[in-house]
Structure formats: C-alpha cells, structure tokens
Motif scaffolding. Structure first.
Motif, PDB file in Angstrom:
ATOM      1  N   VAL A   1      -3.828   3.471 -12.918  1.00 14.51           N
ATOM      2  CA  VAL A   1      -4.694   2.792 -11.943  1.00 14.51           C
ATOM      3  C   VAL A   1      -6.121   3.282 -12.154  1.00 14.51           C
TER       4      VAL A   1
ATOM      5  N   SER B   1       0.824  -1.203   0.000  1.00 25.19           N
ATOM      6  CA  SER B   1       0.000   0.000   0.000  1.00 25.19           C
ATOM      7  C   SER B   1       0.861   1.256   0.000  1.00 25.19           C
TER       8      SER B   1
ATOM      9  N   GLN C   1       2.374   1.720  -3.435  1.00 21.27           N
ATOM     10  CA  GLN C   1       1.372   2.198  -4.380  1.00 21.27           C
ATOM     11  C   GLN C   1       1.087   3.683  -4.151  1.00 21.27           C
TER      12      GLN C   1
ATOM     13  N   VAL D   1      -8.957   3.040  -6.938  1.00 19.98           N
ATOM     14  CA  VAL D   1      -7.666   2.819  -6.281  1.00 19.98           C
ATOM     15  C   VAL D   1      -7.089   4.148  -5.802  1.00 19.98           C
TER      16      VAL D   1
ATOM     17  N   ARG E   1      -8.871   5.426  -2.812  1.00 22.47           N
ATOM     18  CA  ARG E   1      -8.593   4.626  -1.628  1.00 22.47           C
ATOM     19  C   ARG E   1      -7.468   5.261  -0.804  1.00 22.47           C
TER      20      ARG E   1
END
Length: 199
Positions: A45, A11, A14, A49, A52
């Motif tokens: 993406v 995470s 990303q 995403v 998020r």
C-alpha cells in the motif's frame, strides 16, 4: 448492506492486513530497524494509506503487540477448557508459549515480551499494562483456586521466561527431543517445584 457498513468493514480488513504486514517486519527487523516505508511496502500500500490507519510507527507497534497478546490470551482460555488435571493445565499453558516461538522467527518472543523503549511513553505504558494483564491471565489459568495473587503472578512470570528460553534452545538445537517430551519436561519441572515448595 449499507454503504457505511461496507466501508467500515473494508477499512477494518485493510487495517488487519497492515497489522499483519507490520508483524512480519517488526519481527524480522525489530522496532528500530522497521520504518513506515518497509511496512507499507510489505503491505503493498502507499504510505498515505498506512498513515490513514496509524499516525505513528509506535502506534502501529502497539497494535501488533496487542494482537499477539490477545491471541495468546485466547489460546490460554481454550487450553484451560481442554485441561483435565493440574499438570495437564500447566502443559497446555507451556504449549501456548511454545507456539509463540514456533509461529515465526525466534525473535517473535523477544518482540512480544522483551522489546525495550520505543520513544513514546504512552505506547510503552500501554504495552507494559497489556503484558502485565497477560501475566495475570496466565496466573489465573495456572492456579485458578490460589488465594495468593502476588505469588501466582510471580510463578506465571517465571514460567513465561523459562518456557520461552527453553523453546528457543529447543529450536537452536534443531529439536533434539519431541515437542511433546519438551512440554512434558517443562510442565513436570514446574509442578515438581510447586510440590517442593509445599504446595
């Protein structure tokens, strides 16, 4: 490696890629010209995403500015450790600011230090605080033994403006003098001004 640690690491990586993509799009198009669609496309993406990690564009913009300023502050610390004299310390600080202009499009410095309202008071306040902290950090590196903090802060803010303007002009004129000569010239100007003012 635990599953939770691996997930957290993935995470974080990303999120880093999203901030990198946002740096590119904000620099190229400005705050108001950038959308979450363009950032998600640049990062390859989906929008869910992106959302998020960042619930709003202004939150993403804040992350970009903080990353830039953290990087600059880290470079200042390295410059301070490498300096061998007062003039050398100023030259290193000027070099860090020059690097900001050289690192990407000339609008990068405007993005970090000159961007205006984003329509989110909380984010604007946090960006203003981060910029002020960077000026304080620069002032400390320029004048580590100074006991007049307001004066040194004013000098640091002036050096930021002068250096970024000069670096932009240097690029616009296609580097008419060497980078080292440009840094020496700006550092010499700054130090001469201090001598003339009685320091």
């Amino acid at each position: 490696m635990s599953t939770s640690f691996a997930t957290s690491r993935s995470s974080s990586m990303q999120r880093g890629r999203l901030v990198t993509a946002a740096r590119t799009t904000f620099t190229a198009h400005g705050y108001h010209g950038t959308t979450m669609d363009t950032v998600s496309a640049a990062a390859d993406v989906t929008k869910p995403v992106l959302y998020r990690h960042f619930s709003t564009k202004s939150e993403l913009y804040l992350a970009v500015i903080l990353e830039y300023l953290d990087d600059l502050a880290g470079r200042l610390r390295n410059a301070h450790d490498a300096a061998t004299s007062d003039v050398d310390r100023v030259r290193h600080c000027v070099g860090v600011l020059f690097d900001l202009v050289e690192s990407g499009p000339h609008s990068t410095s405007e993005l970090v230090f000159g961007a205006g309202a984003v329509g989110d008071h909380t984010v604007e306040s946090r960006i203003a605080t981060a910029r002020a902290e960077f000026v304080d950090t620069l002032a400390t590196h320029l004048h580590p033994n100074e006991n007049r903090p307001q004066r040194t802060r004013l000098l640091a803010a002036g050096l930021i403006g002068a250096t970024l303007t000069a670096a932009d002009e240097w690029h616009r004129l296609r580097q008419p003098i060497s980078r080292q000569t440009a840094l020496d010239t700006l550092a010499g100007w700054y130090c001469a001004g201090l001598r003339d003012s009685g320091d």
